[in-house]
Design a protein around this motif. Structure first.
Motif, PDB file in Angstrom:
ATOM      1  N   ILE A 146      15.146  11.795  -4.646  1.00 12.71           N
ATOM      2  CA  ILE A 146      14.298  10.507  -4.203  1.00 12.71           C
ATOM      3  C   ILE A 146      13.058  10.222  -5.023  1.00 12.71           C
ATOM      4  N   ALA A 147      12.643  11.541  -5.848  1.00 10.98           N
ATOM      5  CA  ALA A 147      11.418  11.373  -6.343  1.00 10.98           C
ATOM      6  C   ALA A 147      11.732  10.777  -7.809  1.00 10.98           C
ATOM      7  N   THR A 148      12.965  10.877  -8.257  1.00 20.63           N
ATOM      8  CA  THR A 148      13.554  10.525  -9.647  1.00 20.63           C
ATOM      9  C   THR A 148      13.798   9.056  -9.474  1.00 20.63           C
ATOM     10  N   THR A 149      14.481   8.562  -8.385  1.00 19.97           N
ATOM     11  CA  THR A 149      14.791   7.130  -8.200  1.00 19.97           C
ATOM     12  C   THR A 149      13.340   6.251  -8.118  1.00 19.97           C
ATOM     13  N   ILE A 150      12.335   6.721  -7.283  1.00 19.55           N
ATOM     14  CA  ILE A 150      11.158   5.973  -7.252  1.00 19.55           C
ATOM     15  C   ILE A 150      10.626   6.030  -8.434  1.00 19.55           C
ATOM     16  N   TYR A 151      10.363   7.229  -9.093  1.00 20.93           N
ATOM     17  CA  TYR A 151       9.697   7.140 -10.242  1.00 20.93           C
ATOM     18  C   TYR A 151      10.283   6.073 -11.561  1.00 20.93           C
ATOM     19  N   ARG A 152      11.732   6.073 -11.440  1.00 21.49           N
ATOM     20  CA  ARG A 152      12.230   5.159 -12.680  1.00 21.49           C
ATOM     21  C   ARG A 152      12.241   3.723 -11.996  1.00 21.49           C
ATOM     22  N   SER A 153      11.805   3.366 -11.020  1.00 24.01           N
ATOM     23  CA  SER A 153      11.694   2.054 -10.495  1.00 24.01           C
ATOM     24  C   SER A 153      10.435   1.625 -10.894  1.00 24.01           C
ATOM     25  N   ILE A 154       9.551   2.249 -11.198  1.00 18.35           N
ATOM     26  CA  ILE A 154       8.060   1.884 -11.403  1.00 18.35           C
ATOM     27  C   ILE A 154       8.320   0.945 -12.699  1.00 18.35           C
ATOM     28  N   ARG A 155       7.673  -0.410 -12.879  1.00 24.93           N
ATOM     29  CA  ARG A 155       7.496  -0.850 -14.028  1.00 24.93           C
ATOM     30  C   ARG A 155       7.021  -0.116 -15.184  1.00 24.93           C
ATOM     31  N   PRO A 156       7.329  -0.192 -16.467  1.00 20.57           N
ATOM     32  CA  PRO A 156       6.837   0.705 -17.499  1.00 20.57           C
ATOM     33  C   PRO A 156       5.267   0.512 -17.680  1.00 20.57           C
TER      34      PRO A 156
ATOM     35  N   THR B  90       1.047  -1.206   0.017  1.00 19.27           N
ATOM     36  CA  THR B  90      -0.030   0.002   0.154  1.00 19.27           C
ATOM     37  C   THR B  90       1.065   1.246   0.002  1.00 19.27           C
ATOM     38  N   THR B  91       1.692   1.413   0.895  1.00 23.26           N
ATOM     39  CA  THR B  91       2.900   2.281   0.793  1.00 23.26           C
ATOM     40  C   THR B  91       3.782   2.779  -0.501  1.00 23.26           C
ATOM     41  N   VAL B  92       3.894   1.462  -1.017  1.00 19.87           N
ATOM     42  CA  VAL B  92       4.798   1.510  -2.495  1.00 19.87           C
ATOM     43  C   VAL B  92       4.023   2.231  -3.286  1.00 19.87           C
ATOM     44  N   ARG B  93       2.592   1.541  -3.444  1.00 21.59           N
ATOM     45  CA  ARG B  93       1.660   2.317  -4.499  1.00 21.59           C
ATOM     46  C   ARG B  93       1.491   3.709  -4.174  1.00 21.59           C
ATOM     47  N   PHE B  94       1.419   4.310  -3.072  1.00 26.94           N
ATOM     48  CA  PHE B  94       1.046   5.501  -2.575  1.00 26.94           C
ATOM     49  C   PHE B  94       2.304   6.428  -2.993  1.00 26.94           C
ATOM     50  N   ALA B  95       3.530   5.665  -2.862  1.00 32.62           N
ATOM     51  CA  ALA B  95       4.819   6.461  -3.127  1.00 32.62           C
ATOM     52  C   ALA B  95       4.872   6.387  -4.773  1.00 32.62           C
ATOM     53  N   TYR B  96       4.598   5.567  -5.411  1.00 34.89           N
ATOM     54  CA  TYR B  96       4.477   5.486  -6.789  1.00 34.89           C
ATOM     55  C   TYR B  96       3.670   6.584  -7.376  1.00 34.89           C
TER      56      TYR B  96
ATOM     57  N   HIS C   1      -0.211  14.043 -18.590  1.00 36.74           N
ATOM     58  CA  HIS C   1      -0.065  12.558 -18.182  1.00 36.74           C
ATOM     59  C   HIS C   1      -0.379  11.666 -19.312  1.00 36.74           C
ATOM     60  N   LEU C   2      -1.176  12.446 -20.095  1.00 35.73           N
ATOM     61  CA  LEU C   2      -1.553  11.527 -21.258  1.00 35.73           C
ATOM     62  C   LEU C   2      -0.509  11.452 -22.299  1.00 35.73           C
ATOM     63  N   LEU C   3       0.594  12.210 -22.323  1.00 32.17           N
ATOM     64  CA  LEU C   3       1.742  12.159 -23.170  1.00 32.17           C
ATOM     65  C   LEU C   3       2.548  10.995 -22.796  1.00 32.17           C
ATOM     66  N   GLU C   4       2.130  10.503 -21.578  1.00 30.12           N
ATOM     67  CA  GLU C   4       3.032   9.195 -21.199  1.00 30.12           C
ATOM     68  C   GLU C   4       2.522   8.087 -21.233  1.00 30.12           C
ATOM     69  N   VAL C   5       1.246   8.149 -21.815  1.00 27.82           N
ATOM     70  CA  VAL C   5       0.119   6.855 -21.993  1.00 27.82           C
ATOM     71  C   VAL C   5       0.236   6.562 -23.448  1.00 27.82           C
ATOM     72  N   PRO C   6       0.388   5.134 -23.799  1.00 31.42           N
ATOM     73  CA  PRO C   6       0.475   4.497 -25.092  1.00 31.42           C
ATOM     74  C   PRO C   6      -1.031   5.012 -26.023  1.00 31.42           C
ATOM     75  N   CYS C   7      -0.765   5.166 -27.080  1.00 30.23           N
ATOM     76  CA  CYS C   7      -2.004   5.487 -28.010  1.00 30.23           C
ATOM     77  C   CYS C   7      -2.855   4.316 -28.047  1.00 30.23           C
ATOM     78  N   GLU C   8      -4.321   4.721 -27.805  1.00 29.49           N
ATOM     79  CA  GLU C   8      -5.318   3.689 -27.654  1.00 29.49           C
ATOM     80  C   GLU C   8      -6.619   4.159 -28.425  1.00 29.49           C
ATOM     81  N   GLY C   9      -6.520   5.088 -29.256  1.00 31.37           N
ATOM     82  CA  GLY C   9      -7.602   5.351 -29.902  1.00 31.37           C
ATOM     83  C   GLY C   9      -8.812   5.980 -29.129  1.00 31.37           C
ATOM     84  N   SER C  10      -8.613   6.655 -27.952  1.00 33.45           N
ATOM     85  CA  SER C  10      -9.503   6.971 -26.946  1.00 33.45           C
ATOM     86  C   SER C  10      -9.759   8.473 -27.484  1.00 33.45           C
ATOM     87  N   THR C  11     -11.314   8.291 -27.512  1.00 35.51           N
ATOM     88  CA  THR C  11     -12.070   9.922 -28.070  1.00 35.51           C
ATOM     89  C   THR C  11     -11.779  10.891 -26.973  1.00 35.51           C
ATOM     90  N   GLU C  12     -11.795  10.233 -25.577  1.00 35.13           N
ATOM     91  CA  GLU C  12     -11.798  11.251 -24.357  1.00 35.13           C
ATOM     92  C   GLU C  12     -10.150  11.959 -24.357  1.00 35.13           C
TER      93      GLU C  12
END
Length: 937
Positions: free
Chosen positions: A363-373, A302-308, A400-411
């Motif tokens: 710290i922020a950079t280390t945690i962010y880069r540790s998240i699975r793609p 839970t704490t890990v997900r919150f930090a992510y 945030h959408l700039l970091e998300v794969p293309c999915e054909g989302s109209t939203e």
């Protein structure tokens, strides 16, 4: 801001081994004072920069700068770049400015920002939904200059702290780099901190100029002695030297790592002996990198997900928002927060409400880069939805959408398009381009694709105009486009073509579209107007006379009710002026075009026709009316030059708007007598008599010939002007008011072929009389007088002065007076010469024509005359006598009646009215209307 040398009581700990940096800080702060030790001094601002890798204590120095500035009673504003916020246009600017304006309501903001409100309010985030005209990025930066300058004056002394500048958004960086040199002239100290990898846009900070101070202070790692001091302050003085030495080696002298390690040593109650070395090494590894992630994993899923989630959100974030992204409840989020606080991973943020932030960017950079793609992408997607739901704006969600794969989302497409619209209206076209390019990759629905391509084309117009053309051609290939949207696309396409020196292609496109739009009369008329506009700018137009006749026939059939019809009438006014038709006719068409208004800000119609109509009034001796029209569209008028120069840097060769800007600058420099500066400008832009692919006003060849004549090279100017004349004659453009090629040619031939010179001047006089503007007649007569000489020349000089006194052309009148005075002096009529030369000198000084003023003084000196002291009468108001004479004349009273009423001679009345025309900016025809708005004393 987090203190990089944070201790249990960090405010009580001095910064170690930063003496020279702190001395520089104190010196810079003291320079902001108006007194030092009771001695008055002129406050001086400047720039102070600190650089070094992450963890070197940059933020600690800025924290100390904040404390010392506030202790002196100074105002402090601050901003900080964020690794995850770089896509948010003007993010750092908003951090700096918004707190200073937070207490103002909309009316107070409008008062504070004045005329800059519409330009900068979107960039500053002061309006929820930007609308209206898309501002030019240069204009936005000018507006931000004004805002910051005013804040610096109102809140002086002011200290501006900018941390993590290497992560600032490009729009903020570009503005800050251009504004920084102004700090030296204000009571403003800018203190910046950045890592060595500073973007190119901020190069000014990494190597500031001499007037901004020394180069940045590069922060060195702490010595073993300093690290030992930090360790012993935490674990006790009995810590062994060898142990402290190992601590220094483990941390590499990084202040951040040394402080974090020493705190953990204290928490474990280690005493700093050799037996504690294994534990110390484990603790050092857990400060950052894999060791930090291993320590984080020990706190539970839970704490890990919150930090992510916190790492995905970036800078100061809401715990509730992080909990939503992490998909955990509020209780679990509170427990995770406390664990991460205790572990010195999170700390209180400086954002709104009870926000949190990472203790250090490392710290922020280390945690962010540790998240699975895959997980990271999913969390960014959740973050976009959560941010939108929280009402934080489409731009915050889109990053945030700039970091998300293309999915054909109209939203996603809708969010990206709305965010791009906000960026474009904020003056950030590059940010808009990135967002729309991503939306195009999503991809959008087929029926939405043409509109998206159109938006992308508009965003790239100032960045890469050739790409604009490609996007629009792709969009126009779709057969099902709405006619209104298609018309907008075609206009933007023709504009992009014309502004990249492809006017013939622009005219062809508009002509083809006008034929295509038979079922839509209003759109067809709009396309015809565009066709006439770009055809008039073509140098290779096959039948200019035929186009003029077709335009005249069309204009005479229009009642002028709709905007498209008024554009046609405006073009007819311009064409009539160009062809030298009587000015009353040109003015009549211009008046019809303005009845109901011409839009200066319509994004799909441009400013070409409104500018042309305004110039008609100028060439017809009513510059005040032209100024009033330009004032309504001042931002767009400025954009004409800015866009031209900006686009020219991105395309091969020069473009029309660039030639326009350069021509005006060269003519201004020549009028001021700055021939060398004019030559430098011409050489810089390769302005040497080239023939551009579009008709430019003023004509580049004529302007270059003026420069050659000023340099004493008539033999080079003559063939150039002959070619211009031959080309203009072929188009039936005969008005010397806007292209005085005959006057220049007459001057160039005056010695080598005097008879030809006189013939050209006489023909120019006839054409000017046909047109009817007193300024044009006066200028032509002045040239005829110069090339004629003798007694006949003296009479022509007098006629020239007489006509110019009936016009608002102050510079040309001063020039004619000096010329007449010089001719009188050569004829031995010194008394009359003195009067003319003195009047000409005074006029030249008043309108800033230094070169002409110098000539007048030389002529006076050569005639043995000494100039009288110059009078500097007010030029922005009318005297009571001038007002009376003007009102009586406007009311139809003849000069004799006005003279009797004012107890003057008729010559005295003519002199009064001459002053009135120059002050008001009109001739007799526009006098009555101009008097209605001209201020009284």
């Amino acid at each position: 801001m987090a203190n990089e040398l944070r201790q249990p009581t960090p405010e009580n700990r001095p910064l170690l081994e930063r003496r020279k940096e702190l001395q520089a800080l104190d010196s810079a702060l003291n320079a902001l004072r108006d007194t030092v030790d009771g001695v008055p001094q002129a406050p001086r601002g400047g720039l102070l920069a600190f650089t070094g890798p992450g963890g070197m204590g940059k933020t600690a120095l800025l924290t100390e700068a904040r404390a010392r500035a506030r202790a002196r009673g100074f105002t402090v504003l601050s901003g900080r770049g964020g690794e995850k916020e770089q896509e948010l246009a003007f993010h750092v600017v908003r951090q700096v400015v918004q707190p200073a304006l937070a207490s103002m309501d909309e009316q107070e903001l409008r008062t504070f920002l004045g005329g800059w409100y519409d330009t900068v309010s979107a960039a500053l985030g002061l309006v929820a939904t930007p609308s209206g005209h898309v501002p030019d990025p240069t204009g936005v930066r000018d507006g931000l200059d004004w805002v910051m300058t005013r804040l610096a004056v109102m809140k002086a002394p002011l200290v501006l702290l900018l941390d993590d500048l290497h992560w600032a958004d490009v729009e903020s960086l570009t503005w800050l780099a251009s504004f920084a040199p102004r700090a030296v002239d204000l009571s403003l100290l800018i203190v910046v901190a950045f890592r060595p990898e500073l973007p190119l846009e901020a190069a000014a900070f990494s190597a500031p100029s001499a007037d901004l101070g020394s180069r940045p202070f590069t922060l060195a790692p702490l010595s073993a002695t300093a690290v030992a001091r930090i360790v012993r302050d935490e674990v006790g003085e009995e810590a062994e030297d060898a142990f402290c030495e190992e601590c220094w080696e483990a941390t590499g002298g990084s202040p951040f790592e040394a402080v974090e390690l020493s705190i953990r040593l204290g928490e474990r109650n280690l005493r700093g002996t050799s037996e504690d070395l294994p534990a110390m090494r484990d603790l050092a590894a857990a400060v950052k990198g894999p060791g930090l992630i291993e320590r984080l994993q020990g706190f539970g899923t839970t704490t890990v997900r919150f930090a992510y989630a916190a790492a995905v959100l970036g800078q100061a974030f809401s715990p509730e928002l992080a909990a939503r992204i992490a998909a955990i409840g509020s209780t679990a989020a509170a427990e995770a927060t406390e664990k991460l606080r205790a572990a010195r991973i999170l700390a209180d943020g400086d954002g709104p409400g009870e926000s949190l932030e990472f203790l250090h960017p490392l710290i922020a950079t280390t945690i962010y880069r540790s998240i699975r793609p895959s997980l990271r992408e999913g969390m960014h997607n959740s973050a976009a939805e959560a941010v939108r739901a929280a009402g934080l704006g489409q731009a915050a969600a889109a990053r945030h959408l700039l970091e998300v794969p293309c999915e054909g989302s109209t939203e996603a497409v809708a969010c990206l398009r709305e965010a791009a619209r906000e960026a474009l209206h904020s003056g950030a076209p590059e940010a808009a381009r990135r967002l729309l390019s991503r939306a195009l990759q999503e991809p959008p629905l087929p029926e939405e694709r043409p509109a998206l391509l159109h938006e992308l084309a508009c965003a790239t117009f100032l960045i890469k105009p050739t790409a604009t053309v490609a996007y629009l051609r792709e969009a126009l290939a779709d057969p099902g486009i709405d006619p209104e949207l298609r018309a907008s696309m075609v206009y933007r396409l023709t504009q992009a073509l014309a502004h990249t020196d492809r006017t013939a292609e622009a005219a062809t496109v508009a002509d083809e579209e006008s034929r295509r739009a038979d079922a839509h009369p209003r759109i067809r008329l709009r396309m015809q107007a565009d066709h006439f506009v770009w055809s008039a700018f073509r140098t290779d137009e096959a039948d200019s006379s035929g186009r003029s006749r077709a335009l005249a026939r069309l204009a005479d059939r229009l009642p002028g009710r709709g905007l498209e019809e008024r554009y046609i009438l405006g073009l007819r006014a311009w064409d009539a002026m160009m062809c030298g038709e009587p000015r009353q006719k040109a003015l009549a068409y211009a008046g019809e075009a303005l009845h109901g208004g011409l839009s200066w800000t319509h994004e799909n119609r441009g400013f070409e026709v409104p500018v042309s109509v305004a110039l008609v009034f100028m060439y017809c001796d009513q510059p005040r009316r032209a100024e009033e029209l330009f004032a309504k569209g001042m931002a767009e008028a400025e954009n004409l030059v800015r866009e031209g120069l900006g686009i020219a840097d991105r395309v091969e060769g020069a473009v029309p708007a660039q030639w326009f800007a350069i021509g005006i600058l060269i003519q201004t420099l020549l009028a001021r007598g700055r021939v060398v500066a004019a030559r430098r400008l011409a050489d810089k832009y390769h302005y040497g008599g080239v023939i551009p692919n579009a008709v430019i006003y003023p004509d580049p060849r004529t302007v270059y010939a003026e420069l050659l004549l000023a340099e004493g090279r008539p033999e080079d100017a003559a063939p150039l002007l002959s070619g211009v004349g031959e080309w203009l004659e072929g188009r039936d453009w005969r008005n010397p008011a806007w292209c005085p090629w005959q006057l220049g040619l007459a001057s160039a031939l005056s010695r080598s072929a005097p008879d030809r010179a006189v013939r050209h001047a006489q023909d120019a006089v006839k054409r000017a009389r046909d047109f009817g503007a007193a300024s044009a007649i006066g200028q032509a007569l002045h040239t005829e007088a110069e090339v004629t000489g003798g007694e006949a020349g003296l009479d022509l000089h007098a006629q020239a002065v007489d006509h110019l006194e009936r016009s608002p052309a102050a510079y040309e009148l001063a020039r004619a007076l000096v010329g007449h005075g010089a001719a009188l002096a050569r004829a031995g009529r010194l008394h009359d010469a003195a009067d003319r030369l003195y009047q000409g000198l005074e006029g030249a000084v008043h309108c800033g024509a230094e070169g002409l003023a110098a000539r007048a003084r030389r002529e006076l000196s050569a005639a043995g005359l000494r100039p009288l002291p110059l009078r500097y009468a007010q030029t922005d108001t009318l005297t009571a006598q001038e007002r009376k004479a003007a009102e009586m004349t406007a009311g139809g009273h003849p000069p004799a009646v006005v003279a009797r009423e004012l107890h003057l001679t008729e010559q005295g009345v003519r002199q009064l009215l001459s002053s009135v025309y120059r002050k008001i900016g009109t001739d007799a025809a526009g006098l009555a209307e101009a008097l209605e708005t001209f201020p009284r004393t």
